[in-house]
Structure formats: structure tokens, C-alpha cells
Design an enzyme around this catalytic site. Structure first.
Site, PDB file in Angstrom:
ATOM      1  N   ASP A 101     -56.960 -32.553  66.114  1.00 51.55           N
ATOM      2  CA  ASP A 101     -55.894 -32.481  67.016  1.00 51.55           C
ATOM      3  C   ASP A 101     -54.453 -32.208  66.327  1.00 51.55           C
ATOM      4  O   ASP A 101     -53.874 -31.279  66.662  1.00 51.55           O
ATOM      5  CB  ASP A 101     -55.711 -33.544  68.017  1.00 51.55           C
ATOM      6  CG  ASP A 101     -55.646 -35.048  67.463  1.00 51.55           C
ATOM      7  OD1 ASP A 101     -55.615 -35.189  66.141  1.00 51.55           O
ATOM      8  OD2 ASP A 101     -55.752 -35.908  68.315  1.00 51.55           O
TER       9      ASP A 101
ATOM     10  N   GLN B  83     -58.913 -37.092  66.282  1.00 54.16           N
ATOM     11  CA  GLN B  83     -59.490 -37.547  65.123  1.00 54.16           C
ATOM     12  C   GLN B  83     -60.287 -38.797  65.114  1.00 54.16           C
ATOM     13  O   GLN B  83     -60.076 -39.679  65.762  1.00 54.16           O
ATOM     14  CB  GLN B  83     -58.515 -37.600  63.845  1.00 54.16           C
ATOM     15  CG  GLN B  83     -57.768 -36.042  63.659  1.00 54.16           C
ATOM     16  CD  GLN B  83     -57.078 -36.049  62.581  1.00 54.16           C
ATOM     17  OE1 GLN B  83     -55.960 -35.969  62.802  1.00 54.16           O
ATOM     18  NE2 GLN B  83     -57.404 -36.016  61.240  1.00 54.16           N
ATOM     19  N   HIS B  84     -60.994 -38.988  63.911  1.00 50.50           N
ATOM     20  CA  HIS B  84     -61.635 -40.352  63.387  1.00 50.50           C
ATOM     21  C   HIS B  84     -62.747 -40.849  64.342  1.00 50.50           C
ATOM     22  O   HIS B  84     -63.378 -41.824  63.724  1.00 50.50           O
ATOM     23  CB  HIS B  84     -60.452 -41.534  63.600  1.00 50.50           C
ATOM     24  CG  HIS B  84     -59.324 -41.031  62.737  1.00 50.50           C
ATOM     25  ND1 HIS B  84     -59.087 -40.612  61.364  1.00 50.50           N
ATOM     26  CD2 HIS B  84     -58.006 -41.087  63.072  1.00 50.50           C
ATOM     27  CE1 HIS B  84     -57.984 -40.274  61.047  1.00 50.50           C
ATOM     28  NE2 HIS B  84     -57.154 -40.517  62.040  1.00 50.50           N
TER      29      HIS B  84
END
Length: 456
Positions: free
Chosen positions: A222, A71-72
């Protein structure tokens, strides 16, 4: 047998599983490494994914595929759809100052109400603020922003659709799980101007197809994929001991924690996924083993040979700074060293207890938000350690179930791929990934009490 593929493009590697769409039975799998570092060009992930797919036997007999990823990560594209700069990953902490700025400008309460989370350095929105301030010439070229799974899905669809899902979008800092919509005002506040963002599609919708005609699922982040991979339902708290530590649970209502401890994410099925993340998890074990010159199995045996509490030795494991609590500039601390506890076994015990105490703090934060745990599921690479399995219930204060080893993030992506084929309102029920071993131990509250003393 109809086959589906699931991809886990994680920080360290790409894993691909090929499973039966009907039963979830594992047919074959492959993997490939990713480069290290906190900024990586996405082309590396694209190449690794193709190596992993080839190692898994290719997609010629596969009906559908979905991609889950870390992520991110911030990927900015220019007007020619080229990557402007290497992606800044979730564990790149250079935007910690930008996160503090954004929180002070709006206030933590307003951020929590707006997007379910209070920005920290991991979030995409803070990386956009840093990018605009520190690399203005490159930032000027950017016309769109997306996440790792978005970019890989877009590439796999031959750049036909620029889409994401609600699970991954909820970790950006400019999409609201509560309203199901972007907050372009917050994105512009961070970056200084508007950027194109991927369309957020429904969990069971298709995102087009590959050049070979394989149906493409929307994918997800994830953690949402891991929840899907273990078949978690409300009441199941998942503790994942990977590169980062994550503690999360499916929930029917969105979270909005102004303290910033709990991120109010969405999941990959249509509900929500309140989550606590620590930067320091399995790599604490790697570092501890390296420091005393042993492998991970020996570290585990040594830890189990030492007494609970390690005779007062405490490791505060903030080796990479920390996200929860939000201490990006912190370092690790070894406290309470005496002649009695100056042994490899005591150090091994302190390292495992310290890592688990950090995760237990996350479990406490979820409970404070109203989560009522039915069971704790321990997954991730660190869950393979016998010492982690046996010490965890004592630290968490409850029994811990450890599912049989599997690539749960890739499994969740594969389950999503099977879902889009089924046309049903809910994901297929796979039973082969749910076998668990349960570990129990008497609670050892004194260990956490000593840990809190050192932490605070």
C-alpha cells in the site's frame, strides 16, 4: 479511451478505481468493507474485491488491472494451495516476543544490513516465528507463504503465477532491497524450515491475465502504491494519516537503520522507499471524538478553538501499543491535566497534536538517515480534518501540501496497470491527481518539547 483498474485491499476495506490509461482521469469507482480484527481469512478480501469491482462497473471494458494491499500480512498455504489459517495482519502484535527473539539472536545491526530493517511485530518474519512456536500442528501443513497482495494477484490470475513485487517483498524481513534477492536463511531461521515464496518480478512486468483476458500487473504494497499514486519523486516526503501513520519518501539508495526507526523498503518503480510507521494515526481522532461524544468535524473545530499546546495537556497516543518507537505493550497517556485545560476543546487539541507529534518523530528519523525533504505531502483519511491540516505545519516545522482527495493507493495500482500497457521504462505522467493546497504556520517547537517529555 483505454481503461485501467487499480485495487486497494486495505485493512478496513477494498477500493477499486477505473481510470483512463492515458490521462489518469477517474471514470468510476467502487468499494466494499472488510471484517475487523487483526486476523482475517483471505477469502473475505477476495469476496470484497469482487463486490467493489462490480460496484465500479466491472472489468469488461478494462485493459489492465493491478492490486495493492496492506503490507506484512502472513498467509500460509498447504500442499493443496489452501489457506492454512486466517492471515495474521500487520497490526497483530502477538509476535512482539518473536521479534525480540529474532533481533537478539542476530543483532539489530546485522538485520539492518541483511534486509534493510530491524524486525518488529508487524513484519511477516516475526509472525512466522510465532506461528511455528504456538501452532506447530498447523504450521507443519504450510508449504508456502505470501502476502495479501500476492494472494489476491495469484487468485486473479487463476492461480497461474505465484508472484510478488519488490515493494511488498521488502516488508517481509526475508528479502533484501539492497541485493534484490530473498534471504532463505533468515526465513528458515524464523520458521525452522524452508517455505516456498513468490517470485519477485520487475515493476512494469505483467503477472499474466484474468479469466476475462484483462492484463494483470505485479501489484505492490500500500505505501509503495501511494507513492506511485501521488507521483512522488525523491525529495517528496509523504505523511499518510490512515489506520496506521506512515512517513516515507522515494530515495535513490537503500536505507539500513540499525535503530529500527526507519524501515528500508523498496518502492514500486525500481528505487527505494525508506519508511517510518506508527500504529496510531487516524484512529486516535476516532477515539478522541468518541470520548467527548462528538463527530470528527466537531473535534476539528474544538481543536482549532484551543490554544497551541493545549495549556500543557499532552496526549501520548499509544492506544494500540506502538511500532515506532517499538513499544508494543504501551498504552495511551493523558498528562498535565489541570482545571484550566479540563475542557473538550483542550482534549481535542491534545489528541491532534499528540498524533502529529508521533508522525513528526518519523519525519525526524528520515532526516537523520540523510533524507532532504523538498515538500511534505499529507494524505490519508485523517488529512481530511481541517485541524490536522492547519496544525501539521506548526508541528512539522515546514509547509504542508495536501493533494486533492483521492484513493491514492488504488490510484497507484491503476497507474502501474497503465504502465504495463505502455511498454515504457517509466510510469505514465498523470497530472489530475497532483493538485494541492498548501498550509503554512509558524513552527511551535514548544509543543514537541512537551510531547518528548511525556514520551520519554
Amino acid at each position: 479511451m483505454t481503461l485501467v483498474a487499480g485495487v486497494d485491499s486495505s485493512t478496513q476495506s477494498c477500493k477499486v478505481v477505473i481510470r483512463s490509461a492515458e490521462t489518469g482521469e477517474l471514470v468510476r469507482e467502487g468499494r466494499a468493507p472488510h471484517p475487523s480484527g487483526t486476523e482475517v481469512h483471505p477469502d473475505s478480501w477476495w469476496s470484497a474485491m469482487h463486490v467493489a469491482i462490480a460496484q465500479a462497473g466491472g472489468l469488461d471494458d478494462v485493459a489492465a488491472i493491478s492490486i495493492a494491499a496492506q503490507q506484512h500480512g502472513m498467509i500460509c498455504l498447504d500442499a493443496d494451495q489452501e489457506v492454512v489459517r486466517p492471515a495474521l495482519l500487520w497490526n497483530d502484535l502477538r509476535s512482539a516476543g518473536a521479534a525480540s527473539e529474532l533481533v537478539s539472536e542476530l543483532g539489530a545491526e546485522r538485520w539492518a544490513r541483511a534486509v534493510g530493517s530491524v524486525p518488529v511485530a508487524s513484519f511477516t518474519i516475526t509472525k512466522l516465528r510465532w506461528f511455528a512456536a504456538h501452532e506447530p500442528e498447523l504450521a507443519e501443513r504450510a508449504v508456502s507463504v505470501c502476502l495479501p497482495h500476492d494472494w489476491l494477484t495469484w487468485r486473479l490470475s487463476n492461480k497461474a503465477r505465484f508472484i510478488t513485487d519488490r515493494g511488498d517483498a521488502s516488508g517481509t524481513g526475508y528479502w533484501s532491497p539492497a541485493t534484490g534477492s530473498y534471504r532463505p536463511d533468515l526465513l528458515e531461521k524464523a520458521f525452522g524450515r524452508a517455505l516456498e515464496v513468490p517470485e519477485v518480478v520487475a515493476p512494469s512486468s505483467t503477472a499474466g491475465s484474468t479469466a476475462g483476458g484483462v492484463l494483470l500487473g505485479p501489484g505492490t504494497g500500500d505505501n509503495a502504491a501511494a507513492a506511485l499514486g501521488v507521483g512522488a519523486i525523491p525529495g517528496d516526503v509523504i505523511v499518510s494519516v490512515g489506520t496506521s501513520g506512515t512517513i516515507f519518501t522515494p530515495a535513490p539508495q537503500p536505507a539500513a537503520d540499525a535503530s529500527g526507526a526507519v524501515a528500508g523498503f523498496a518502492d514500486a518503480t525500481g528505487i527505494f522507499l525508506p519508511l517510518v510507521c506508527t500504529l496510531n494515526a487516524a484512529r486516535v481522532l476516532d477515539a478522541a471524538a468518541r470520548m467527548i461524544g462528538v463527530d470528527l468535524d466537531t473535534l476539528s473545530r474544538l481543536a482549532l478553538s484551543a490554544p497551541p499546546g493545549a495549556d500543557g495537556l499532552v496526549l501520548l497516543p499509544y492506544l494500540d501499543g506502538e511500532r515506532t518507537p517499538n513499544r508494543p505493550d504501551a498504552t495511551g497517556v493523558l498528562h498535565g491535566l489541570t482545571h484550566t485545560n479540563s475542557t473538550p476543546a483542550h482534549f481535542a487539541r491534545a489528541a491532534i497534536e499528540g498524533m502529529l507529534c508521533g508522525l513528526a518523530d518519523g519525519l525526524d528519523a528520515l532526516v537523520a538517515q540523510g533524507v532532504k525533504p523538498r515538500r511534505v505531502l499529507l494524505i490519508g483519511g485523517g488529512a481530511a480534518s481541517d485541524a490536522v491540516r492547519r496544525i501539521a505545519p506548526a508541528i512539522f516545522g515546514c509547509p504542508v501540501a495536501v493533494p486533492s482527495p483521492s484513493e491514492y493507493v488504488a490510484d497507484g495500482a491503476a497507474r502501474q496497470a497503465a504502465w504495463i500497457l505502455s511498454g515504457q521504462t517509466q510510469p505514465p505522467q498523470w497530472t489530475d491527481v497532483l493538485a494541492t493546497e498548501v498550509f503554512k504556520a509558524l513552527p511551535q517547537s514548544f509543543v514537541r518539547d512537551r510531547y518528548r517529555e511525556v514520551r520519554d
